[in-house]
Design a protein around this motif. Structure first.
Motif, PDB file in Angstrom:
ATOM      1  N   LEU A 146      57.621  36.466  28.061  1.00  0.00           N
ATOM      2  CA  LEU A 146      57.397  35.475  29.110  1.00  0.00           C
ATOM      3  C   LEU A 146      57.607  34.082  28.551  1.00  0.00           C
ATOM      4  CD1 LEU A 146      54.048  36.872  30.619  1.00  0.00           C
ATOM      5  CD2 LEU A 146      56.356  37.305  31.441  1.00  0.00           C
ATOM      6  N   ASN A 147      58.198  33.204  29.389  1.00  0.00           N
ATOM      7  CA  ASN A 147      58.233  31.802  28.999  1.00  0.00           C
ATOM      8  C   ASN A 147      56.899  31.158  29.350  1.00  0.00           C
ATOM      9  OD1 ASN A 147      58.236  31.152  31.787  1.00  0.00           O
ATOM     10  ND2 ASN A 147      60.479  31.196  31.859  1.00  0.00           N
ATOM     11  N   ALA A 148      56.733  29.892  28.992  1.00  0.00           N
ATOM     12  CA  ALA A 148      55.430  29.232  29.160  1.00  0.00           C
ATOM     13  C   ALA A 148      54.990  29.212  30.626  1.00  0.00           C
ATOM     14  CB  ALA A 148      55.499  27.809  28.607  1.00  0.00           C
ATOM     15  N   ARG A 149      55.930  28.962  31.530  1.00  0.00           N
ATOM     16  CA  ARG A 149      55.580  28.881  32.954  1.00  0.00           C
ATOM     17  C   ARG A 149      55.153  30.245  33.486  1.00  0.00           C
ATOM     18  NH1 ARG A 149      58.514  29.844  37.534  1.00  0.00           N
ATOM     19  NH2 ARG A 149      57.891  28.730  39.440  1.00  0.00           N
ATOM     20  N   ASP A 150      55.915  31.294  33.132  1.00  0.00           N
ATOM     21  CA  ASP A 150      55.576  32.635  33.612  1.00  0.00           C
ATOM     22  C   ASP A 150      54.233  33.094  33.056  1.00  0.00           C
ATOM     23  OD1 ASP A 150      57.902  32.731  35.024  1.00  0.00           O
ATOM     24  OD2 ASP A 150      59.031  33.825  33.508  1.00  0.00           O
ATOM     25  N   GLU A 151      53.970  32.754  31.799  1.00  0.00           N
ATOM     26  CA  GLU A 151      52.697  33.146  31.195  1.00  0.00           C
ATOM     27  C   GLU A 151      51.529  32.466  31.904  1.00  0.00           C
ATOM     28  OE1 GLU A 151      50.632  33.024  26.771  1.00  0.00           O
ATOM     29  OE2 GLU A 151      52.809  33.296  26.952  1.00  0.00           O
ATOM     30  N   GLU A 152      51.717  31.209  32.280  1.00  0.00           N
ATOM     31  CA  GLU A 152      50.658  30.489  32.998  1.00  0.00           C
ATOM     32  C   GLU A 152      50.408  31.133  34.365  1.00  0.00           C
ATOM     33  OE1 GLU A 152      49.694  25.919  34.509  1.00  0.00           O
ATOM     34  OE2 GLU A 152      51.221  26.286  32.980  1.00  0.00           O
ATOM     35  N   ILE A 153      51.482  31.545  35.036  1.00  0.00           N
ATOM     36  CA  ILE A 153      51.342  32.209  36.330  1.00  0.00           C
ATOM     37  C   ILE A 153      50.588  33.527  36.177  1.00  0.00           C
ATOM     38  CG2 ILE A 153      52.629  33.347  38.193  1.00  0.00           C
ATOM     39  CD1 ILE A 153      54.804  31.201  37.799  1.00  0.00           C
ATOM     40  N   MET A 154      50.927  34.306  35.145  1.00  0.00           N
ATOM     41  CA  MET A 154      50.276  35.590  34.931  1.00  0.00           C
ATOM     42  C   MET A 154      48.795  35.413  34.562  1.00  0.00           C
ATOM     43  SD  MET A 154      52.541  37.660  35.798  1.00  0.00           S
ATOM     44  CE  MET A 154      51.668  39.160  35.386  1.00  0.00           C
ATOM     45  N   GLU A 155      48.485  34.392  33.806  1.00  0.00           N
ATOM     46  CA  GLU A 155      47.084  34.127  33.470  1.00  0.00           C
ATOM     47  C   GLU A 155      46.293  33.747  34.719  1.00  0.00           C
ATOM     48  OE1 GLU A 155      47.382  31.195  30.453  1.00  0.00           O
ATOM     49  OE2 GLU A 155      47.699  32.650  28.837  1.00  0.00           O
ATOM     50  N   TYR A 156      46.946  33.019  35.629  1.00  0.00           N
ATOM     51  CA  TYR A 156      46.300  32.699  36.909  1.00  0.00           C
ATOM     52  C   TYR A 156      46.024  33.989  37.687  1.00  0.00           C
ATOM     53  CZ  TYR A 156      45.864  31.077  41.747  1.00  0.00           C
ATOM     54  OH  TYR A 156      45.424  30.870  43.026  1.00  0.00           O
ATOM     55  N   ALA A 157      46.997  34.905  37.676  1.00  0.00           N
ATOM     56  CA  ALA A 157      46.810  36.192  38.364  1.00  0.00           C
ATOM     57  C   ALA A 157      45.665  36.977  37.740  1.00  0.00           C
ATOM     58  CB  ALA A 157      48.103  37.009  38.304  1.00  0.00           C
ATOM     59  N   ILE A 158      45.531  36.917  36.426  1.00  0.00           N
ATOM     60  CA  ILE A 158      44.434  37.619  35.740  1.00  0.00           C
ATOM     61  C   ILE A 158      43.088  37.040  36.167  1.00  0.00           C
ATOM     62  CG2 ILE A 158      43.334  37.839  33.463  1.00  0.00           C
ATOM     63  CD1 ILE A 158      46.112  38.386  32.332  1.00  0.00           C
ATOM     64  N   ARG A 159      43.004  35.724  36.294  1.00  0.00           N
ATOM     65  CA  ARG A 159      41.734  35.111  36.735  1.00  0.00           C
ATOM     66  C   ARG A 159      41.387  35.537  38.157  1.00  0.00           C
ATOM     67  NH1 ARG A 159      44.042  30.784  33.941  1.00  0.00           N
ATOM     68  NH2 ARG A 159      44.663  29.658  35.827  1.00  0.00           N
ATOM     69  N   LYS A 160      42.397  35.602  39.019  1.00  0.00           N
ATOM     70  CA  LYS A 160      42.142  36.048  40.393  1.00  0.00           C
ATOM     71  C   LYS A 160      41.677  37.507  40.421  1.00  0.00           C
ATOM     72  CE  LYS A 160      42.992  32.433  42.873  1.00  0.00           C
ATOM     73  NZ  LYS A 160      41.897  31.823  43.675  1.00  0.00           N
ATOM     74  N   ALA A 161      42.302  38.335  39.591  1.00  0.00           N
ATOM     75  CA  ALA A 161      41.902  39.749  39.520  1.00  0.00           C
ATOM     76  C   ALA A 161      40.483  39.885  38.980  1.00  0.00           C
ATOM     77  CB  ALA A 161      42.891  40.517  38.642  1.00  0.00           C
ATOM     78  N   ALA A 162      40.118  39.054  38.014  1.00  0.00           N
ATOM     79  CA  ALA A 162      38.763  39.098  37.462  1.00  0.00           C
ATOM     80  C   ALA A 162      37.730  38.715  38.525  1.00  0.00           C
ATOM     81  CB  ALA A 162      38.653  38.164  36.259  1.00  0.00           C
ATOM     82  N   ALA A 163      38.071  37.723  39.347  1.00  0.00           N
ATOM     83  CA  ALA A 163      37.160  37.328  40.424  1.00  0.00           C
ATOM     84  C   ALA A 163      36.977  38.468  41.427  1.00  0.00           C
ATOM     85  CB  ALA A 163      37.686  36.080  41.123  1.00  0.00           C
ATOM     86  N   GLU A 164      38.053  39.203  41.689  1.00  0.00           N
ATOM     87  CA  GLU A 164      37.996  40.279  42.676  1.00  0.00           C
ATOM     88  C   GLU A 164      37.323  41.538  42.135  1.00  0.00           C
ATOM     89  OE1 GLU A 164      41.123  43.090  45.209  1.00  0.00           O
ATOM     90  OE2 GLU A 164      41.809  41.224  44.307  1.00  0.00           O
ATOM     91  N   LEU A 165      37.590  41.888  40.870  1.00  0.00           N
ATOM     92  CA  LEU A 165      37.140  43.182  40.344  1.00  0.00           C
ATOM     93  C   LEU A 165      35.857  43.102  39.522  1.00  0.00           C
ATOM     94  CD1 LEU A 165      40.617  44.594  39.254  1.00  0.00           C
ATOM     95  CD2 LEU A 165      39.361  45.058  41.372  1.00  0.00           C
ATOM     96  N   ILE A 166      35.603  41.971  38.868  1.00  0.00           N
ATOM     97  CA  ILE A 166      34.392  41.862  38.053  1.00  0.00           C
ATOM     98  C   ILE A 166      33.294  41.119  38.803  1.00  0.00           C
ATOM     99  CG2 ILE A 166      33.421  40.985  35.896  1.00  0.00           C
ATOM    100  CD1 ILE A 166      36.121  41.339  34.592  1.00  0.00           C
ATOM    101  N   VAL A 167      33.615  39.941  39.334  1.00  0.00           N
ATOM    102  CA  VAL A 167      32.599  39.202  40.103  1.00  0.00           C
ATOM    103  C   VAL A 167      32.335  39.917  41.418  1.00  0.00           C
ATOM    104  CG1 VAL A 167      31.992  37.007  41.159  1.00  0.00           C
ATOM    105  CG2 VAL A 167      33.298  37.028  39.033  1.00  0.00           C
ATOM    106  N   ALA A 168      33.407  40.278  42.129  1.00  0.00           N
ATOM    107  CA  ALA A 168      33.311  41.013  43.405  1.00  0.00           C
ATOM    108  C   ALA A 168      32.335  40.307  44.351  1.00  0.00           C
ATOM    109  CB  ALA A 168      32.930  42.466  43.135  1.00  0.00           C
ATOM    110  N   GLU A 169      31.324  41.059  44.841  1.00  0.00           N
ATOM    111  CA  GLU A 169      30.373  40.498  45.802  1.00  0.00           C
ATOM    112  C   GLU A 169      29.271  39.694  45.125  1.00  0.00           C
ATOM    113  OE1 GLU A 169      28.351  43.795  44.023  1.00  0.00           O
ATOM    114  OE2 GLU A 169      30.399  43.558  44.773  1.00  0.00           O
ATOM    115  N   GLN A 170      29.217  39.745  43.825  1.00  0.00           N
ATOM    116  CA  GLN A 170      28.171  39.054  43.079  1.00  0.00           C
ATOM    117  C   GLN A 170      28.476  37.551  43.035  1.00  0.00           C
ATOM    118  OE1 GLN A 170      25.357  40.354  41.781  1.00  0.00           O
ATOM    119  NE2 GLN A 170      24.801  38.239  41.286  1.00  0.00           N
TER     120      GLN A 170
END
Length: 540
Positions: A208-232
């Motif tokens: 990944l180039n720097a821009r793509d890596e930043e996009i993927m890290e953003y996706a990881i944060r969104k997934a963490a909010a959905e799967l780990i934080v969830a309703e909490q």
């Protein structure tokens, strides 16, 4: 609209008596008021048509009119032109009329015959009310706009708050914390507990180039909010290049097993959808004042883990892994030979074999650092020996990627292979025939022809042992250093003798000979002619 701004307003007068209408529209001097247009209507239907096509700010209307009366008109105005302020006129002091006019939201109620000065004053008051209402409306619209902007930016504001708190920029003072909680609408109290979870991306399976890596890290944060934080209650923030999950007051409803289960599901989803490997470092429930210390412990746990990947590690498990034994770094002697010779495939294979031997062992971060610095030292050593600048072989990001290269054995292997490929490719492309050291020696001799150079002086110029330099030079050029020096001096002397009128003694000095007789002897030995004979034969 600012205070004092004069806004032009429109006035409508409604009365079934034409002379009564003219008495108000023409008989009263409205020039001192900001009235843009004055409209007249002789019945309710005509008034409705005007109200439907023009913005009417103030309406002066008679109550008693044939057909529909003024009170019925006001009911229509409330539904279709709510901003219009109405002043009623009537020839009867009927209290019931006054009550109904007030109920319908009229501005004032005036008895006929109308006192023009009194009506003028009431219209002025109505205008002041309209201006005040407009200013209040504009304030509410402005506030609403900026409030919506603030709400949309609130996640970023909350993230910055946590970053500053963890970085020590915000003191963990109870009163100040409570003020921030209220300001940022955080569902926290001073006695609340926080469970921190550090998410560390270890490897991207796709380049990944720097821009793509930043996009993927953003996706990881969104997934963490959905799967780990969830309703909490909680948030996901970016901190020191990694993702940090903060769960608020979850101790009563989320067990350690449940948090682990969520983290494992999150890791599996990232492996599948984001093509990356990562680990979750779970802290423990801690007081707000100690969150920064607990997060620092997670950073240390991540640094100590160099062998385990794609897993969930609690504090206890991280502490066990931190005790990994230190093992000696590999011998880089054969790596040096392969690198110097540009043997790329063999060097990559040797790196992979070495890292594979460490994979199954509980080693600590010191061993990884030793391999990193050992290979880096090897590169500098080879460059020094070859007379090269390290920056010619490796880009700055590779030379300065300590944090990325030592994060894990896998990252170390990727970095080492990139270094090997860059260095070997450069060696094979630029040093096929004559090494850079030999080239530098040749250039040094050519630029110092007027001096008497010793082997030791040449070796010092390229930072090599004189004996090693002599062997290297003979191997790569087929000539000894003295033979090459003589060749360069004689070729230079031939050119000067043929193309200039300088004295032979001057030519001798320019080619590094302080004694004319010795120069003449060496020249004749090299060419078979004395300097004078060579010049005459060339000129002839």
């Amino acid at each position: 609209m600012g205070k004092g701004r004069r806004t032009m307003m429109n006035l409508l007068v409604v009365d079934d008596e034409k002379f009564a209408v003219k008495g108000i529209t023409v008989g009263i001097d409205w020039s001192d008021m900001p009235i843009g247009g004055i409209y007249e209507a002789l019945d309710v239907e005509e008034a409705k048509r005007i109200l439907s096509t023009q913005r009417i700010d103030i309406m002066i209307s008679d109550i008693e009119m044939p057909g529909a009366n003024g009170l019925q008109l006001q009911e229509w105005v409330r539904a279709h032109s709510a901003h219009t302020e109405t002043i009623f006129l009537t020839g009867h002091a009927n209290f019931e009329y006054a009550q109904q006019a007030v109920r319908l939201g009229s501005f004032d109620y005036v008895l006929k015959p109308v006192d023009h000065d009194r009506l003028h004053q009431i219209v002025g008051s109505a205008m002041e009310k309209i201006r005040a209402d407009q200013e209040q409306q504009e304030f509410h619209e402005t506030y609403k706009t900026y409030y919506q902007h603030w709400v949309s930016e609130l996640p970023a504001i909350v993230e910055r708050f946590w970053q500053e708190l963890l970085g020590g920029k915000i003191p963990a003072n109870p009163e100040r914390l409570l003020r921030h909680f209220q300001m940022y609408e955080l569902p926290l109290q001073i006695r609340s507990t926080i469970l921190p979870i550090l998410i560390s991306v270890e490897h991207w399976k796709e380049a990944l180039n720097a821009r793509d890596e930043e996009i993927m890290e953003y996706a990881i944060r969104k997934a963490a909010a959905e799967l780990i934080v969830a309703e909490q209650q909680g948030c996901v923030i970016q901190e020191n290049g990694s993702t940090l999950v903060l769960l608020y007051d979850a101790e009563a409803c989320l067990s350690e097993q449940e948090v682990r289960r969520r983290c494992e599901g999150f890791i599996a989803a990232c492996n599948r959808y984001f093509q990356c490997s990562l680990s979750c470092y779970m802290g423990s429930y801690t007081a707000l004042t100690d969150v920064a210390v607990r997060v620092a412990d997670l950073w240390q746990a991540e640094r100590n883990n160099v062998t385990r990947s794609n897993c969930v590690l609690t504090e206890a498990e991280s502490a066990d892994g931190a005790s990994g034994r230190k093992r000696e770094a590999p011998s880089f002697g054969d790596w040096s030979v392969l690198l110097e010779a540009g043997k790329k495939e063999e060097l990559i294979q040797r790196i992979q074999e070495t890292i594979a031997r460490y994979q199954g062992e509980e080693i600590g971060s010191e061993t990884v650092e030793a391999i990193y610095y050992g290979l880096l030292h090897l590169v500098y050593q080879v460059c020094h020996k070859k007379g090269l600048a390290v920056h010619d072989l490796l880009p700055p990001q590779e030379l300065q990627d300590y944090a990325g290269a030592t994060r894990s054995l896998h990252q170390l292997q990727n970095w080492a292979i990139r270094v090997a490929v860059s260095c070997c490719d450069y060696m094979n492309e630029h040093l096929k025939d004559v090494s850079a050291v030999t080239m530098r020696v040749c250039q040094y001799i050519e630029t110092h022809l007027h001096e008497e150079l010793s082997r030791e002086e040449l070796a010092a110029a390229v930072y090599l042992n004189p004996a090693y330099l002599s062997r290297l030079f003979k191997k790569e050029t087929g000539l000894s250093i003295s033979e090459f020096s003589l060749k360069v001096r004689m070729e230079r002397a031939k050119k000067l003798l043929a193309e200039s009128n300088d004295k032979v003694s001057a030519v001798a000095e320019q080619t590094g000979y302080s004694h004319f007789s010795f120069f003449a002897k060496m020249f004749k030995k090299y060419t078979g002619l004395s300097p004078q004979e060579y010049r005459k034969s060339f000129q002839g």
